[in-house]
Structures are given as structure tokens and as C-alpha cells.
Enzyme design. Structure first.
Site, PDB file in Angstrom:
ATOM      1  N   CYS A 142      51.799  35.240  49.722  1.00 19.76           N
ATOM      2  CA  CYS A 142      53.171  35.478  50.157  1.00 19.76           C
ATOM      3  C   CYS A 142      54.130  34.570  49.392  1.00 19.76           C
ATOM      4  O   CYS A 142      53.773  33.492  48.946  1.00 19.76           O
ATOM      5  CB  CYS A 142      53.396  35.240  51.637  1.00 19.76           C
ATOM      6  SG  CYS A 142      52.225  36.115  52.677  1.00 19.76           S
ATOM      7  N   ARG A 149      53.392  37.087  44.084  1.00 19.83           N
ATOM      8  CA  ARG A 149      52.676  36.460  45.191  1.00 19.83           C
ATOM      9  C   ARG A 149      52.278  37.455  46.278  1.00 19.83           C
ATOM     10  O   ARG A 149      51.650  37.085  47.265  1.00 19.83           O
ATOM     11  CB  ARG A 149      53.537  35.359  45.807  1.00 19.83           C
ATOM     12  CG  ARG A 149      53.978  34.312  44.805  1.00 19.83           C
ATOM     13  CD  ARG A 149      54.803  33.263  45.485  1.00 19.83           C
ATOM     14  NE  ARG A 149      53.990  32.400  46.312  1.00 19.83           N
ATOM     15  CZ  ARG A 149      53.393  31.298  45.908  1.00 19.83           C
ATOM     16  NH1 ARG A 149      53.521  30.912  44.660  1.00 19.83           N
ATOM     17  NH2 ARG A 149      52.676  30.571  46.723  1.00 19.83           N
ATOM     18  N   TRP A 189      51.641  39.208  51.276  1.00 18.80           N
ATOM     19  CA  TRP A 189      50.313  39.692  50.927  1.00 18.80           C
ATOM     20  C   TRP A 189      49.528  39.605  52.229  1.00 18.80           C
ATOM     21  O   TRP A 189      49.282  38.518  52.745  1.00 18.80           O
ATOM     22  CB  TRP A 189      49.671  38.824  49.849  1.00 18.80           C
ATOM     23  CG  TRP A 189      48.330  39.340  49.410  1.00 18.80           C
ATOM     24  CD1 TRP A 189      48.096  40.366  48.546  1.00 18.80           C
ATOM     25  CD2 TRP A 189      47.042  38.856  49.824  1.00 18.80           C
ATOM     26  NE1 TRP A 189      46.733  40.546  48.400  1.00 18.80           N
ATOM     27  CE2 TRP A 189      46.069  39.638  49.162  1.00 18.80           C
ATOM     28  CE3 TRP A 189      46.614  37.853  50.673  1.00 18.80           C
ATOM     29  CZ2 TRP A 189      44.709  39.452  49.331  1.00 18.80           C
ATOM     30  CZ3 TRP A 189      45.255  37.660  50.849  1.00 18.80           C
ATOM     31  CH2 TRP A 189      44.308  38.450  50.177  1.00 18.80           C
ATOM     32  N   ASN A 211      53.850  31.351  54.677  1.00 17.84           N
ATOM     33  CA  ASN A 211      52.878  31.591  53.613  1.00 17.84           C
ATOM     34  C   ASN A 211      51.639  30.788  53.956  1.00 17.84           C
ATOM     35  O   ASN A 211      51.746  29.602  54.238  1.00 17.84           O
ATOM     36  CB  ASN A 211      53.465  31.131  52.270  1.00 17.84           C
ATOM     37  CG  ASN A 211      52.411  31.097  51.166  1.00 17.84           C
ATOM     38  OD1 ASN A 211      51.457  31.843  51.187  1.00 17.84           O
ATOM     39  ND2 ASN A 211      52.599  30.198  50.208  1.00 17.84           N
ATOM     40  N   GLY A 212      50.465  31.434  53.970  1.00 17.21           N
ATOM     41  CA  GLY A 212      49.233  30.722  54.300  1.00 17.21           C
ATOM     42  C   GLY A 212      48.495  31.443  55.402  1.00 17.21           C
ATOM     43  O   GLY A 212      48.757  32.612  55.687  1.00 17.21           O
ATOM     44  N   GLU A 227      32.930  40.680  34.059  1.00 15.82           N
ATOM     45  CA  GLU A 227      34.379  40.826  33.929  1.00 15.82           C
ATOM     46  C   GLU A 227      34.760  42.304  33.771  1.00 15.82           C
ATOM     47  O   GLU A 227      35.731  42.782  34.361  1.00 15.82           O
ATOM     48  CB  GLU A 227      34.877  39.988  32.738  1.00 15.82           C
ATOM     49  CG  GLU A 227      36.318  40.214  32.312  1.00 15.82           C
ATOM     50  CD  GLU A 227      37.347  39.930  33.404  1.00 15.82           C
ATOM     51  OE1 GLU A 227      36.994  39.373  34.450  1.00 15.82           O
ATOM     52  OE2 GLU A 227      38.514  40.302  33.206  1.00 15.82           O
ATOM     53  N   LYS A 276      37.118  44.420  36.243  1.00 17.56           N
ATOM     54  CA  LYS A 276      38.328  45.086  35.749  1.00 17.56           C
ATOM     55  C   LYS A 276      38.335  46.557  36.159  1.00 17.56           C
ATOM     56  O   LYS A 276      39.349  47.091  36.578  1.00 17.56           O
ATOM     57  CB  LYS A 276      38.367  44.937  34.220  1.00 17.56           C
ATOM     58  CG  LYS A 276      39.675  44.814  33.592  1.00 17.56           C
ATOM     59  CD  LYS A 276      40.280  43.430  33.511  1.00 17.56           C
ATOM     60  CE  LYS A 276      40.417  42.696  34.801  1.00 17.56           C
ATOM     61  NZ  LYS A 276      40.680  41.287  34.689  1.00 17.56           N
ATOM     62  N   GLU A 282      39.048  46.764  39.904  1.00 16.43           N
ATOM     63  CA  GLU A 282      40.422  46.368  40.209  1.00 16.43           C
ATOM     64  C   GLU A 282      41.433  47.471  39.923  1.00 16.43           C
ATOM     65  O   GLU A 282      42.275  47.767  40.752  1.00 16.43           O
ATOM     66  CB  GLU A 282      40.771  45.179  39.301  1.00 16.43           C
ATOM     67  CG  GLU A 282      41.070  43.907  39.993  1.00 16.43           C
ATOM     68  CD  GLU A 282      41.453  42.817  39.009  1.00 16.43           C
ATOM     69  OE1 GLU A 282      41.053  42.836  37.827  1.00 16.43           O
ATOM     70  OE2 GLU A 282      42.179  41.912  39.438  1.00 16.43           O
ATOM     71  N   HIS A 338      13.871  44.998  38.534  1.00 15.22           N
ATOM     72  CA  HIS A 338      13.534  44.336  39.797  1.00 15.22           C
ATOM     73  C   HIS A 338      14.215  44.989  40.998  1.00 15.22           C
ATOM     74  O   HIS A 338      14.286  44.387  42.061  1.00 15.22           O
ATOM     75  CB  HIS A 338      13.887  42.844  39.727  1.00 15.22           C
ATOM     76  CG  HIS A 338      13.077  42.101  38.710  1.00 15.22           C
ATOM     77  ND1 HIS A 338      11.715  41.919  38.823  1.00 15.22           N
ATOM     78  CD2 HIS A 338      13.428  41.534  37.523  1.00 15.22           C
ATOM     79  CE1 HIS A 338      11.264  41.256  37.767  1.00 15.22           C
ATOM     80  NE2 HIS A 338      12.289  41.014  36.950  1.00 15.22           N
ATOM     81  N   LYS A 375      48.997  38.778  42.230  1.00 14.64           N
ATOM     82  CA  LYS A 375      48.731  38.071  40.973  1.00 14.64           C
ATOM     83  C   LYS A 375      48.258  36.645  41.229  1.00 14.64           C
ATOM     84  O   LYS A 375      47.450  36.108  40.495  1.00 14.64           O
ATOM     85  CB  LYS A 375      50.005  38.075  40.119  1.00 14.64           C
ATOM     86  CG  LYS A 375      49.844  37.459  38.747  1.00 14.64           C
ATOM     87  CD  LYS A 375      48.968  38.318  37.862  1.00 14.64           C
ATOM     88  CE  LYS A 375      48.696  37.710  36.500  1.00 14.64           C
ATOM     89  NZ  LYS A 375      47.508  38.319  35.881  1.00 14.64           N
TER      90      LYS A 375
END
Ligand code: M6R
Length: 638
Positions: free
Chosen positions: A2, A27, A76, A102-103, A510, A514, A517, A533, A633
Site C-alpha cells: 500500500c 505499491r 494492495w 500500510n502493513g 525465473e 515470469k 506472473e 524422481h 511492484k
């Protein structure tokens, strides 16, 4: 996460708050809200809605109330779904106290239950609304605002940056900080408060970083800061000269694709900048002939580099271990870098996920160096890990893309990457710049420790630039094929498997991240040797298997066998192979062929095509690649 932005002064606040919110969009972009004490009615005027940029723009056209004190919030979501009711600000029952948060308030459920018993009525399902109701009861029970705040901090656990506005005190912002960042900008008859000073960087460069575990009573001409025991603190004003640059997409459709294309220059700019660190600090002390002697300049550069990193050359020479701590994509870059530090500088290296780090046994070792890797420099998990290491008095270095960030401020030394602002939530150019930075650093350490000579150091840098060049050229040569043929075809699959080995296994991780996401396609990644396995049970004609090759002959041959194991089970292989790797290319259904590079730099060389491929899949599926659902972000909650 946030973002919070607030104003008290002698000017109307509305436009400043909306502009600030747009700057803090990174944020969180689930909802936006605004409240001011309206100049005419002297009452709170509040507007809030789910959504972000469009909502803020709409509000700035339709909201007419304005005042000389106000605040805004971009959310957020952590507790409570994304909707209008859960958007901030929140209020007490009589709507005379407004709060933005925020938090995360830990254990808020208990406080909420007891407040409900006392007769409070809650509108939202957020943890934050508790802070509004609780503060109203504490204001009734305490003689002053300060004592109510102190009582509040004794009851609230977790991380919080809170700003309260009281209708009864329309001249004050009450700012409280525990763990989540908060900065105050000092103006002329006006004060600005925000989660990040970029929200008001066009208004003042006089900044107070609100200390952790403290609160501030802010009026238009005064800031009084106290610790949670009520002691007045003497906090200095810093001058910060960074400005917020509006970055536009130029002619690109999205920031993500623009940033994919910027990678070669981001890497080169970063490395060239690192090379000047030494000379910026030290060559003044050298005489003219020494300045021209590359050996002396390099050695001197190294000394200055270590100074910048807050260590000594001796410490580098005798270093016993390196610990890399990071999250998400930065963690993947760290896992790749483990190979650099161990293979080039011969330093045993451990890589930690920041979110797990604090809960593991930590052995204090003075010959150990911690490198905190974070694009934003604000990731709460990484910041808390840094604080833990600092508390044990061990050496810490930050590598970030944001020099004004909290992680940079709290580490003993730092290396500022020069990737330029990265707007797309999916990290691309900062990932390859991190890998390049760590490769450069590993080589500098190796040189200091006598493992490589100056010629090898120079070759290492040339290799980096070659890999950056290949990243771009291979992207260019495969662009049409991906856009017209491959992305439309593969976007129809709903799950993928990613495989690799050695240095390209973290790169495969990665790639899988990606894809998840930006396209929301399920992707699972394994070290290729693990396939047999268990995960091989997943292989069928409906699950494409992406294999990233490596440039080590022995490991490459094992990968070829893995490709055949997939093929014999009617699997479908997409290979990222190097020139001449005909066995893998022939075994694959689709192959991207990449020119050979220094084997340790394969992840950089392959990044361009990989990122472009997943970006195009996202486009095919009509996903918003710059702002994927549920993400932000900068992840400033644990
Ligand atoms: O700012 P940081 O590098 O500390 O961020 C860590 C992760 O949150 C970040 O890399 C995230 O995984 C990205 N969205 C990946 O694209």
C-alpha cells in the site's frame, strides 16, 4: 504493501494527493481512496473505489471538495477482498476519525472481536479498520493525543505505517511508524507525508525519515517526533535530490516490452558506472602517470570499491563465506550468482530466501559477508533479514536499483545498479542487471584474492558485454516467429514444465515465475535430473516441456537424455540451445538457437527470448503484462 500520501498546509491538498497516489501506484493498485477536511463544511469528505489509475483520474475530475489537510491511499489487499468497502480510508463509528494504513496488523481479529463486544460496528473486513475504532476508544480514555497514540502502539502488533486525521483537530496529521516506511517532507508553511518521498519530490527536497517505532504530530509549520515511550526525539532533516521522473512507454505497447529492449544498455550502463566508482573516489589522489597505468588504477579502484561497499581489501581477501539474501526474481539472480562467487572467486556461498531467513538458525561469523539483493530496496522480507544481520554486527552490502531505498540506507555499503526505472511489475531489465552486477563483483573479488589477473578481469567484462549483445540480437532474430507462430500456439496450453541444470536451473525457475506472473499459466520448474524422481508422471502431449541448455559438455549430454525421456513419453519439447548443440536441437519440437557465450553468462544471453516469449503469451491471452492481477511492484509486507 500500500501507498500513503498526506498533506497539511496552507494550500488545497486534493490535486497533490491524487498526483502522489499515481506516483505510488507501484505499491499496489487494488483500490484508491481520498479524504480531506472540506474547507466549506469543515467535515470529512471521502471518496474511495476499487481500481487505481482510472479511478484516481476519474476522482480528480469529479471530486469537488478540497481542504488544507488530506490524505490518500493506494491498496494492495491483504485482509478483505478488493472492493470499495475495503478501500482506505477507514473510519470510527461516528466518522470523526479517518485512518490510512500500510502493513499488516497481526492478531487484529481479537481486538476486533472485543471492540464489537463494546458496541463498535465495522464496515469492512480489513485489519486496518481496527486501528480506527481502537484509536477512538483510546482517545476517549486518554488525556492527550500523544498518550492515546502510545496506548495504541502497546496494543497493536505487526507492521504498520498509519496516518490519522481527526475532524476535531483539522490542523494535525498523526503519523505512526512501526517497520513500514514513512517520510515527511518539510515545506514552507506546509508538510508532506508519504510512504515514499517520490510522492512529493517535486514539492520539497527536505526530508525527515520517520524512525522505526516512533510517531509524529505534524502541523503545517511543525513536526514533533516521539518514541513509543513518549520521549521527544531529535531527528535530523536530510536533503535528498532524487526526483520523480515520469517514464512513458515511448512507442511501446507496454512497459514490459520496453524494458525487455532496454536490457543491453541497462547492463552496460550499470557496469560502466561500477567501473567509475573507484575512479570517482580515488584517482584524484594518484599522480598523472599512475592514472594512466591501468594496473595501478584498477588496484586503486578496487580499494575505493571496497570502501564504497563498507569493507576493507583485507576482509575481501580473507572472506570465508558470502550469503546472498533476496526474494522472487532477485532470489533467482542470487542463485545464479552463487556459481559466480564459488567458481570465479572461490568463496563458499549460501543463498537464502528472505522470507525464510529470519526463521532459520543464524551463525555469527565475522569472516562472512551478507549481500542483500533487491530491485526496489523496499522488500519487507529482505529488509527484515538485513535488520537481523545488522543487529548481529555482521557486514552487509545492498545491491539495488533505487539508491534512496530503505535497504540502501540500512546496509553498511551498497552498489547502485543503473538499470533505470522499472515500471512493469514483472522484473526483466533489473534481473539481467543484477546478474551482470554480481558477475562483475565476483570477478573484482577474484582479482583482489589473486584468483585472476588483470587480463582475465578485462575478458570477464568483455564477456558480459557480449552476452548483453546476444540477449538483444537473438530477441530480434526470433521476434517474428514468436509473435506470429509460437506465442499464439503455446498460449493455448494451460500448464508447462521448465527444466534445466547447473547455472541455468535458477534461470529456468525465473522463466517459470515470469510465465506464471504475466500469463497466469501454471508452470512447474525442476532441475532436469529430478524429472525421473517423480515429475515425469506429469509429462504428456498436453504439457510443453521447456529445456534450457548449458554450455558444459557433460551437463549438456545429461540434458539431451532428459529431452529424450520427455519425447519417449509423447512429451513436447521447446529447447533453448546453443549453436552446435545439434542433439538437443534435433530432439526438440521447437528450438531457439543462441550464439555461444561465456558458459556462466548463459542466463543473460537467453533472457531476451525467454522474456519476449512469455510477454507475447500474455498478450495472446489478453493479460495486462505491466500490472498482473494480485501483484505489486514493491512488496512491503512480510
Ligand atoms: O524489489 P525486489 O527485487 O526485492 O522484489 C522481489 C520480488 O518481489 C520481485 O522480484 C517479484 O518476484 C517480481 N514481480 C518478479 O518479476
Amino acid at each position: 504493501m500500500c501507498g500513503i500520501v498526506a498533506y497539511v498546509g496552507d494550500k488545497p491538498c486534493r490535486q497533490h494527493i491524487f498526483d502522489g497516489l499515481l506516483r505510488l501506484e507501484y505499491r499496489g493498485y487494488d483500490s484508491a481512496g481520498f479524504v480531506c477536511v472540506d474547507n466549506k463544511s469543515k467535515r470529512f469528505c471521502c471518496h474511495k473505489e476499487a481500481g487505481m489509475v482510472d479511478i484516481v483520474k476519474k476522482m480528480s475530475e469529479t471530486v469537488t471538495c478540497d481542504g488544507s489537510i488530506g490524505m490518500g491511499h493506494t491498496r494492495w489487499a491483504t485482509h478483505g477482498i478488493v472492493n470499495q468497502v475495503n478501500a482506505h480510508p477507514h473510519f470510527n463509528c461516528s466518522r470523526t476519525i479517518a485512518v490510512v494504513h500500510n502493513g499488516i496488523i497481526e492478531g487484529f481479529e481479537k481486538i476486533r472481536a472485543s471492540l464489537i463486544k463494546e458496541g463498535h460496528e465495522f464496515c469492512s473486513s480489513t485489519d486496518s479498520e481496527v486501528a480506527a475504532h481502537l484509536f477512538s476508544t483510546l482517545l476517549e480514555k486518554n488525556k492527550s493525543i500523544s498518550s492515546a497514540v502510545i496506548a495504541l502502539t502497546q496494543k497493536l502488533d505487526g507492521a504498520y505505517a498509519l496516518i490519522y486525521m481527526l475532524e476535531s483537530h483539522p490542523d494535525k496529521l498523526i503519523v505512526i511508524r512501526r517497520k513500514s516506511p514513512m517520510v515527511i517532507g518539510v515545506g514552507n508553511n506546509e508538510m508532506f507525508v508519504a510512504s515514499d518521498f517520490l510522492a512529493f519530490s517535486d514539492k520539497t527536497n527536505q526530508i525527515i525519515f520517520v524512525p522505526d517505532d516512533s510517531f509524529a504530530i505534524v502541523t503545517k509549520d511543525n513536526v514533533a517526533i516521539y518514541d513509543f515511550q513518549g520521549n521527544l526525539l531529535n531527528v535530523k532533516i536530510d536533503t535528498i535530490n532524487a526526483t520523480y521522473a515520469t517514464v512513458d512507454k515511448q512507442n511501446f505497447e507496454h512497459f514490459m516490452i520496453k524494458e525487455i529492449y532496454e536490457q543491453k544498455h541497462a547492463i552496460m550502463r550499470t557496469i560502466n558506472f561500477f567501473n567509475t566508482i573507484g575512479s570517482m573516489v580515488s584517482t584524484d589522489n594518484l599522480n598523472e602517470s599512475n592514472k594512466k597505468n591501468p594496473l595501478i588504477t584498477h588496484a586503486e579502484n578496487n580499494l575505493s570499491l571496497w570502501r564504497q561497499l563498507g569493507v576493507t581489501a583485507d576482509q575481501i581477501s580473507t572472506l570465508k563465506t558470502i550469503n546472498l539474501v533476496a526474494a522472487g526474481t532477485s532470489w533467482h539472480a542470487a542463485r545464479i550468482a552463487q556459481f559466480f562467487f564459488e567458481m570465479i572467486a572461490k568463496i563458499p556461498t549460501h543463498v537464502y530466501l528472505a522470507s525464510e531467513f529470519r526463521y532459520m538458525p543464524l551463525f555469527v561469523n565475522k569472516d562472512s559477508l551478507f549481500i542483500m539483493l533487491s530491485q526496489s530496496g523496499e522488500t519487507a522480507d529482505t529488509l527484515e533479514a538485513l535488520r537481523l544481520v545488522n543487529s548481529l554486527d555482521m557486514q552487509t552490502i545492498a545491491i539495488t536499483n533505487v539508491p534512496s531505498s530503505s535497504i540502501v540506507r540500512e546496509a553498511s555499503g551498497f552498489l547502485p545498479m543503473q538499470a533505470g526505472p522499472e515500471i512493469s511489475v514483472a522484473a526483466t531489465k533489473t534481473f539481467t542487471s543484477q546478474v551482470a552486477s554480481l558477475y562483475w563483483l565476483a570477478n573484482r573479488m577474484a582479482y583482489e584474492r589473486g584468483m585472476i589477473n588483470l587480463d582475465q578481469l578485462k575478458i570477464a567484462q568483455d564477456d558480459l558485454f557480449i552476452a548483453a549483445e546476444i540477449l538483444e540480437t537473438t530477441l530480434e532474430t526470433n521476434k517474428l516467429r514468436i509473435t506470429q507462430e509460437l506465442a499464439p500456439y503455446y498460449a493455448k496450453f494451460d500448464k508447462f514444465i521448465f527444466l534445466s541444470r547447473h547455472i541455468n536451473y535458477p534461470f529456468a525457475l525465473e522463466a517459470a515465475l515470469k510465465l506464471k506472473e504475466v500469463s497466469y499459466i501454471f508452470a512447474q520448474c525442476y532441475p532436469a535430473g529430478e524429472l525421473k524422481h517423480g515429475p515425469i508422471a506429469l509429462v504428456d502431449e498436453h504439457t510443453p516441456v521447456v529445456i534450457f541448455s548449458v554450455l558444459d559438455e557433460l551437463i549438456y549430454n545429461k540434458l539431451v537424455s532428459n529431452a529424450h525421456e520427455v519425447k519417449t513419453r509423447r512429451g513436447h519439447v521447446i529447447a533453448f540451445a546453443f549453436e552446435g548443440q545439434t542433439e538437443l536441437i534435433d530432439a526438440a519440437d521447437v528450438a531457439f538457437i543462441i550464439p555461444r557465450v561465456n558458459p556462466l553468462l548463459a542466463p543473460i544471453a537467453m533472457s531476451g527470448i525467454m522474456q519476449f516469449f512469455v510477454y507475447q503469451m500474455a498478450r495472446e491471452l489478453d493479460r495486462p503484462p505491466d500490472k498482473p492481477r494480485n501483484l505489486a511492484k514493491s512488496v512491503t509486507v512480510e
